[in-house]
Design a protein around this motif. Structure first.
Motif, PDB file in Angstrom:
ATOM      1  N   UNK A 106     -70.255  42.305  96.971  1.00 27.65           N
ATOM      2  CA  UNK A 106     -71.648  41.213  96.749  1.00 27.65           C
ATOM      3  C   UNK A 106     -72.381  41.249  96.037  1.00 27.65           C
ATOM      4  N   UNK A 107     -72.512  42.178  95.629  1.00 25.50           N
ATOM      5  CA  UNK A 107     -73.012  42.371  94.619  1.00 25.50           C
ATOM      6  C   UNK A 107     -72.665  41.913  92.855  1.00 25.50           C
ATOM      7  N   UNK A 108     -70.881  41.868  93.089  1.00 29.34           N
ATOM      8  CA  UNK A 108     -70.207  41.901  91.625  1.00 29.34           C
ATOM      9  C   UNK A 108     -69.923  40.459  91.107  1.00 29.34           C
ATOM     10  N   UNK A 109     -69.278  39.180  90.783  1.00 28.54           N
ATOM     11  CA  UNK A 109     -68.403  38.772  89.814  1.00 28.54           C
ATOM     12  C   UNK A 109     -66.869  38.744  89.720  1.00 28.54           C
ATOM     13  N   UNK A 110     -66.530  39.984  89.883  1.00 29.99           N
ATOM     14  CA  UNK A 110     -65.283  40.349  89.990  1.00 29.99           C
ATOM     15  C   UNK A 110     -64.987  40.920  91.298  1.00 29.99           C
ATOM     16  N   UNK A 111     -64.146  40.736  91.484  1.00 31.89           N
ATOM     17  CA  UNK A 111     -63.376  41.805  92.699  1.00 31.89           C
ATOM     18  C   UNK A 111     -63.677  43.118  92.439  1.00 31.89           C
ATOM     19  N   UNK A 112     -63.462  43.033  93.929  1.00 26.58           N
ATOM     20  CA  UNK A 112     -63.670  45.059  93.573  1.00 26.58           C
ATOM     21  C   UNK A 112     -62.711  45.432  94.289  1.00 26.58           C
ATOM     22  N   UNK A 113     -62.152  46.838  93.747  1.00 25.93           N
ATOM     23  CA  UNK A 113     -60.303  47.140  94.439  1.00 25.93           C
ATOM     24  C   UNK A 113     -61.359  48.236  94.694  1.00 25.93           C
ATOM     25  N   UNK A 114     -61.263  48.626  96.125  1.00 27.45           N
ATOM     26  CA  UNK A 114     -61.309  49.603  97.098  1.00 27.45           C
ATOM     27  C   UNK A 114     -60.106  50.976  97.223  1.00 27.45           C
ATOM     28  N   UNK A 115     -60.597  51.570  97.215  1.00 29.36           N
ATOM     29  CA  UNK A 115     -59.231  53.003  97.803  1.00 29.36           C
ATOM     30  C   UNK A 115     -60.600  53.305  98.854  1.00 29.36           C
TER      31      UNK A 115
END
Length: 265
Positions: free
Chosen positions: A211-220
């Motif tokens: 929610x703090x990012x402007x781009x998608x976050x890749x999560x493993x």
């Protein structure tokens, strides 16, 4: 370091030996302590011998459990929490550095760790074109790790750094946000353990970062929970999932696949 004069290969020595020596000193009142190594084809076995209390056969596995200690002969020196060997065991499992112990009660113990040999690159090679190899590999990947176990964080940092990644580890979301700024700092992948402390979980931590990012976050997401509903929920969030135990080779292969387009962006 344990260098050989006949080759440019050297062992990757972990911190396990320091813990073995510390325990040997603690539990050896008289006699001697020996630190040595045995060369094998592609590895070196580092051994710590002592003439201390020794360990009963039935307790050899118990000593690697958290908060378990043998009682030293001098109680005034018993200041440890019983976490040392538990941490060593976890890190060694992550790095796949086998640990062995032999002991005779009343006579002493031998603790050993087997570590691989690595290649000692020449300075000219480091500066040469090899730095440009594997453009789609993990070299330079920015990876953040959240795990509530400090030993796992240490092991993951060592493992990922060895693959050329830029690694930041944290014990919680709050800990991570004290070290990085998701609004500005680059990140290619967030690796999070599902089960965290204080009733928190990796999914909530990932959401807190995203929610703090402007781009998608890749999560493993990594979990020991094999519940089908949990797996489905994680996948519906668009996160990647791996079940414990996670083998280094499998983790590396997964990251290479997930980040294969990183350098093409």
């Amino acid at each position: 370091m344990f260098f050989s004069g006949r080759t440019n290969r050297f062992p990757v020595v972990s911190a396990d030996t320091a813990n073995f020596l510390s325990n040997a000193i603690r539990y050896t009142e008289t006699g001697r302590i020996i630190l040595g190594c045995r060369r094998r084809a592609n590895s070196i076995v580092i051994e710590v011998w002592d003439t201390g209390l020794g360990i009963p056969e039935e307790k050899l596995q118990e000593i690697f459990q958290e908060f378990r200690r043998l009682r030293p002969q001098d109680p005034s020196r018993d200041k440890g929490l019983g976490l040392g060997l538990a941490i060593v065991d976890k890190i060694s499992r992550v790095l796949e550095h086998p640990i062995r112990v032999r002991s005779t009660e009343g006579k002493g113990s031998v603790f050993s760790v087997e570590v691989p040999l690595g290649e000692l690159a020449l300075f000219s090679e480091i500066q040469g074109p090899r730095m440009q190899e594997a453009p789609n590999g993990l070299n330079g990947a920015d990876i953040w790790v959240i795990d509530n176990e400090r030993a796992i964080c240490q092991g993951m940092h060592t493992l990922l750094s060895g693959w050329g990644c830029n690694v930041v580890t944290a014990l919680s979301l709050e800990d991570l946000l004290s070290k990085v700024d998701p609004r500005h700092d680059p990140v290619d992948m967030l690796i999070a353990d599902y089960h965290l402390d204080d009733d928190q979980n990796g999914v909530d931590a990932a959401r807190g970062v995203a929610k703090l990012m402007d781009t998608p976050l890749n999560v493993l997401m990594i979990t020991a929970n094999y519940n089908k509903e949990l797996k489905q929920d994680i996948r519906e969030l668009g996160y990647f999932l791996m079940n414990k135990p996670v083998k280094p080779l499998k983790l590396k292969t997964t990251l290479l696949h997930l980040l294969k387009d990183r350098n093409a962006q």
